[in-house]
Design an enzyme around this catalytic site. Sequence first.
Site, short mmCIF file in Angstrom:
data_model
loop_
_atom_site.label_atom_id
_atom_site.label_comp_id
_atom_site.label_asym_id
_atom_site.label_seq_id
_atom_site.Cartn_x
_atom_site.Cartn_y
_atom_site.Cartn_z
N LYS A 1 30.73 45.34 35.95
CA LYS A 1 30.49 43.93 36.26
C LYS A 1 29.85 43.19 35.09
CE LYS A 1 30.52 43.96 41.25
NZ LYS A 1 29.77 43.89 42.51
N ARG B 1 29.65 52.23 44.35
CA ARG B 1 31.06 51.80 44.38
C ARG B 1 31.51 51.65 42.93
NH1 ARG B 1 33.87 47.06 44.10
NH2 ARG B 1 35.66 46.85 45.48
#
Length: 277
Positions: free
Chosen positions: A220, A254
């Site tokens: 991210k 995740r």
Amino acid sequence: MSTCWQTTRFRIDLARPQVMGIVNVTPDSFSDGGRHDDAARALAHCERLVAEGADILDIGGESTRPGAPPVDAAAERARVEPVLRALARAGRPLSVDTRKPEVMAAALDAGADMINDISGFASEAAIAAVRAGPAALCVMHMQGDPATMQVAPVYRDVVSEVREFLYLRVQALRAAGVARERIVVDPGIGFGKTQPQNLLLLRSLRELSDLPVLVGLSRKSLIGHLTGRTAAERLAGSLGGALGAIERGASIVRVHDVAATRDLIAVWSAIAGPEKI
Ligand code: HH2
């Protein structure tokens, strides 16, 4: 603190950190868009992730990257359902990443073991879609909507507001009859948060809930912000992020890079304990 996460077909032991492998059946996801966007390629990717040691597969048919345009429910179902049906015998819990009640209901029909809702089951319709069945649920916090959430996120106190949101959503699910052991929570890293706010949340994972916590920060922009790397170059940074999250209390991470994350956990847990060898 509960140590198991109950899904439709599997009871997941959270004594060891669990690795949720990301399967984006989308043309436009931020780091792997277009790579697994038809059923055959998505299935091949799922098989690879299982072989690499994924504990859970998280299948999504809509990108929720900042600025992403919404996808209609029919298109999302057409992406996700064939993959779910083909994976029925994969031997792993199958999660579907969706915020649409219609897709949740169809996914559960097609064999999903859990629903991962980035909107935190915020509508009555979402709760109605999941309340009856035995499926596991991930309740995530997001401020705003993917189209605009990173424009100017504002909080009085990000940790207490995220904690309050998660508490209220879990209460609503519990009031609708959802058993506690079916639920995990997620602070929603990058979903309507500045980088300092993301870091504050990661440092405060144990304060967010007494339920198990799932964290997604693989590749991210937080990792890019801290390392100066592009999405394709964020493996080492993402591993650092997963380790930091696990040390701060995350039970499930995740990730895109399953094999590397499993190695990280194997080495870390051997050093972290138990005391006797
Ligand atoms: N992050 C993304 C999507 N779903 N679900 C949970 N519970 N937690 C997360 O942090 C989370 C999530 C965004 O990542 P990705 O799926 O890789 O990208 P895209 O939304 O572009 O498909």
